[in-house]
Design a protein around this motif. Structure first.
Motif, PDB file in Angstrom:
ATOM      1  N   ARG A 181       8.527 -35.452 -68.433  1.00  0.00           N
ATOM      2  CA  ARG A 181       9.116 -37.012 -68.899  1.00  0.00           C
ATOM      3  C   ARG A 181       9.485 -36.210 -70.061  1.00  0.00           C
ATOM      4  O   ARG A 181      10.237 -37.217 -71.054  1.00  0.00           O
ATOM      5  CB  ARG A 181       9.261 -37.227 -67.635  1.00  0.00           C
ATOM      6  CG  ARG A 181       9.230 -37.798 -66.965  1.00  0.00           C
ATOM      7  CD  ARG A 181       9.223 -39.128 -65.743  1.00  0.00           C
ATOM      8  NE  ARG A 181       8.302 -39.309 -65.799  1.00  0.00           N
ATOM      9  CZ  ARG A 181       7.656 -39.323 -65.386  1.00  0.00           C
ATOM     10  NH1 ARG A 181       8.175 -38.668 -63.502  1.00  0.00           N
ATOM     11  NH2 ARG A 181       5.938 -39.899 -64.811  1.00  0.00           N
ATOM     12  N   ALA A 182       8.165 -36.086 -70.695  1.00  0.00           N
ATOM     13  CA  ALA A 182       8.101 -36.915 -72.264  1.00  0.00           C
ATOM     14  C   ALA A 182       8.713 -35.003 -72.943  1.00  0.00           C
ATOM     15  O   ALA A 182       8.849 -35.561 -74.693  1.00  0.00           O
ATOM     16  CB  ALA A 182       5.886 -36.816 -72.324  1.00  0.00           C
ATOM     17  N   GLY A 183       8.954 -34.125 -72.728  1.00  0.00           N
ATOM     18  CA  GLY A 183       9.539 -33.460 -73.312  1.00  0.00           C
ATOM     19  C   GLY A 183      10.953 -33.282 -73.229  1.00  0.00           C
ATOM     20  O   GLY A 183      11.414 -32.078 -74.482  1.00  0.00           O
ATOM     21  N   LEU A 184      11.539 -33.864 -72.509  1.00  0.00           N
ATOM     22  CA  LEU A 184      12.880 -33.720 -72.382  1.00  0.00           C
ATOM     23  C   LEU A 184      13.439 -34.414 -74.114  1.00  0.00           C
ATOM     24  O   LEU A 184      13.278 -35.907 -73.942  1.00  0.00           O
ATOM     25  CB  LEU A 184      13.143 -34.249 -70.778  1.00  0.00           C
ATOM     26  CG  LEU A 184      12.656 -33.907 -69.585  1.00  0.00           C
ATOM     27  CD1 LEU A 184      13.354 -34.568 -68.299  1.00  0.00           C
ATOM     28  CD2 LEU A 184      13.426 -32.275 -70.085  1.00  0.00           C
ATOM     29  N   ALA A 185      14.999 -33.930 -74.118  1.00  0.00           N
ATOM     30  CA  ALA A 185      15.149 -34.349 -75.202  1.00  0.00           C
ATOM     31  C   ALA A 185      17.388 -35.072 -74.141  1.00  0.00           C
ATOM     32  O   ALA A 185      16.908 -36.740 -74.820  1.00  0.00           O
ATOM     33  CB  ALA A 185      15.780 -33.150 -76.124  1.00  0.00           C
ATOM     34  N   VAL A 186      17.634 -34.782 -73.260  1.00  0.00           N
ATOM     35  CA  VAL A 186      18.848 -35.785 -73.161  1.00  0.00           C
ATOM     36  C   VAL A 186      18.422 -36.099 -70.954  1.00  0.00           C
ATOM     37  O   VAL A 186      18.893 -37.488 -71.004  1.00  0.00           O
ATOM     38  CB  VAL A 186      19.855 -34.836 -73.391  1.00  0.00           C
ATOM     39  CG1 VAL A 186      20.446 -34.784 -74.663  1.00  0.00           C
ATOM     40  CG2 VAL A 186      19.936 -33.082 -72.546  1.00  0.00           C
ATOM     41  N   HIS A 187      17.634 -34.869 -70.405  1.00  0.00           N
ATOM     42  CA  HIS A 187      17.712 -34.725 -69.598  1.00  0.00           C
ATOM     43  C   HIS A 187      17.354 -36.286 -69.536  1.00  0.00           C
ATOM     44  O   HIS A 187      15.885 -36.922 -68.898  1.00  0.00           O
ATOM     45  CB  HIS A 187      17.419 -34.360 -68.701  1.00  0.00           C
ATOM     46  CG  HIS A 187      17.499 -34.693 -67.178  1.00  0.00           C
ATOM     47  ND1 HIS A 187      18.160 -34.553 -66.248  1.00  0.00           N
ATOM     48  CD2 HIS A 187      16.306 -35.329 -66.478  1.00  0.00           C
ATOM     49  CE1 HIS A 187      17.976 -34.098 -64.633  1.00  0.00           C
ATOM     50  NE2 HIS A 187      17.083 -34.838 -65.037  1.00  0.00           N
ATOM     51  N   GLY A 188      17.839 -37.488 -68.168  1.00  0.00           N
ATOM     52  CA  GLY A 188      17.328 -39.002 -67.754  1.00  0.00           C
ATOM     53  C   GLY A 188      17.024 -39.880 -68.332  1.00  0.00           C
ATOM     54  O   GLY A 188      16.581 -40.980 -68.417  1.00  0.00           O
ATOM     55  N   ARG A 189      17.759 -39.772 -69.844  1.00  0.00           N
ATOM     56  CA  ARG A 189      18.162 -40.315 -71.036  1.00  0.00           C
ATOM     57  C   ARG A 189      18.915 -40.987 -71.431  1.00  0.00           C
ATOM     58  O   ARG A 189      19.416 -41.462 -72.611  1.00  0.00           O
ATOM     59  CB  ARG A 189      17.491 -39.863 -72.054  1.00  0.00           C
ATOM     60  CG  ARG A 189      16.004 -39.157 -72.191  1.00  0.00           C
ATOM     61  CD  ARG A 189      15.489 -38.721 -73.122  1.00  0.00           C
ATOM     62  NE  ARG A 189      15.265 -39.010 -74.773  1.00  0.00           N
ATOM     63  CZ  ARG A 189      14.666 -39.774 -75.090  1.00  0.00           C
ATOM     64  NH1 ARG A 189      13.782 -39.842 -74.440  1.00  0.00           N
ATOM     65  NH2 ARG A 189      15.347 -39.940 -76.504  1.00  0.00           N
TER      66      ARG A 189
END
Length: 284
Positions: A231-239
């Protein structure tokens, strides 16, 4: 859903801590999880773990001449314990589907959250005996740009759908396909076969970079911390609703019946917002 980086990290963890240990016992808490019955799981008892491998999003250990392989599906996970509970889990109670006891006192549970139980386990003497593994496309971290171009050239589906088709490319799921397309600055609804040579090269570079970085961050992590690391490394997914870390535009979402994906309009669709319907197209 665990994808290539998390499965690779789990395989690495098993190589570090399970290889060399004997399988003392395998407890089944949910009969529906077992997709094979010959050989039975008891055939693993007493065999020494000699390896741990990943095939796309499948994970397995080798013990003697047999493999115990799982697909964690959407809500499954491997929960490692240095001091595993010696008691068998209660059938039908809680999230535990299967428990593997090692002779060291360590071991792991395969767990699945929610009510839709899709986690699957096989015991086979050859991984390709599992249809899903036999039908996998080339691994996402090993496919060349030339091979990717060939795979996409004959596929008229949307690039988002094609990247997550395990028969085309193995290992990528919903989250990392969002990240790859964002890094490639490409619309999820772009037609795969219509991508230019430059676009294909950009997608390949983004795929190698996004997955490679995620593997590097994940390998060496304890199994319990992998989800947070992802989760910490995602730029757009789940955001959805948050600012894009590249341009500051608002991350948008397209929702379907049982899933959704996220993207940045400014980075990926020329500022246009995708209609939030199954048959969506760019709003004019």
């Amino acid at each position: 859903m665990p994808e290539l980086p998390e499965i690779e990290a789990l395989a690495d963890h098993l190589r570090r801590y399970a290889v060399g240990a004997a399988v003392e016992r395998v407890d089944i808490a949910s009969l529906s999880v077992c997709k094979t019955f010959d050989p039975p799981v008891t055939a693993l008892h007493g065999r020494t773990v000699t390896g741990a491998e990943r095939w796309g999003k499948y994970l397995g250990i080798q013990a003697g001449g047999l493999y115990l392989i799982t697909h964690l599906s959407r809500a499954g996970w491997l929960r490692w314990s240095d001091t595993l509970n010696p008691l068998p889990p209660r059938p039908g109670k809680g999230p535990i589907a299967l428990r593997v006891h090692l002779g060291t006192g360590q071991g792991f549970d395969l767990t699945e959250a929610g009510t839709r139980k899709r986690l699957a386990v096989w015991v086979v003497d050859d991984p390709v005996a599992i249809g899903g593994i036999a039908g996998l496309g080339p691994d996402a971290l090993s496919v060349s740009v030339e091979s990717l171009a060939e795979l996409l050239s004959t596929n008229t589906g949307r690039i988002k759908t094609v990247l997550t088709d395990q028969k085309v490319i193995a290992g990528i799921g919903n989250a990392y396909s969002d990240e790859i397309l964002h890094a490639a600055r490409l619309s999820p609804f772009a037609t795969a076969s219509r991508l230019t040579e430059v676009q294909v090269s950009t997608v390949h570079g983004a795929m190698v970079r996004v997955l490679g970085d995620a593997v590097e961050r994940s390998v060496g992590q304890r199994a319990a911390t992998l989800k947070g690391e992802k989760r910490a490394g995602l730029a757009v997914h789940g955001r959805a609703g948050l600012p894009c870390p590249v341009c500051g535009d608002t991350v948008r979402e397209v929702s379907f019946a049982d899933k959704s994906f996220q993207y940045c309009p400014n980075c990926q669709t020329g500022g246009k917002v995708l209609s939030d319907r199954r048959m969506s197209r760019l709003l004019k």
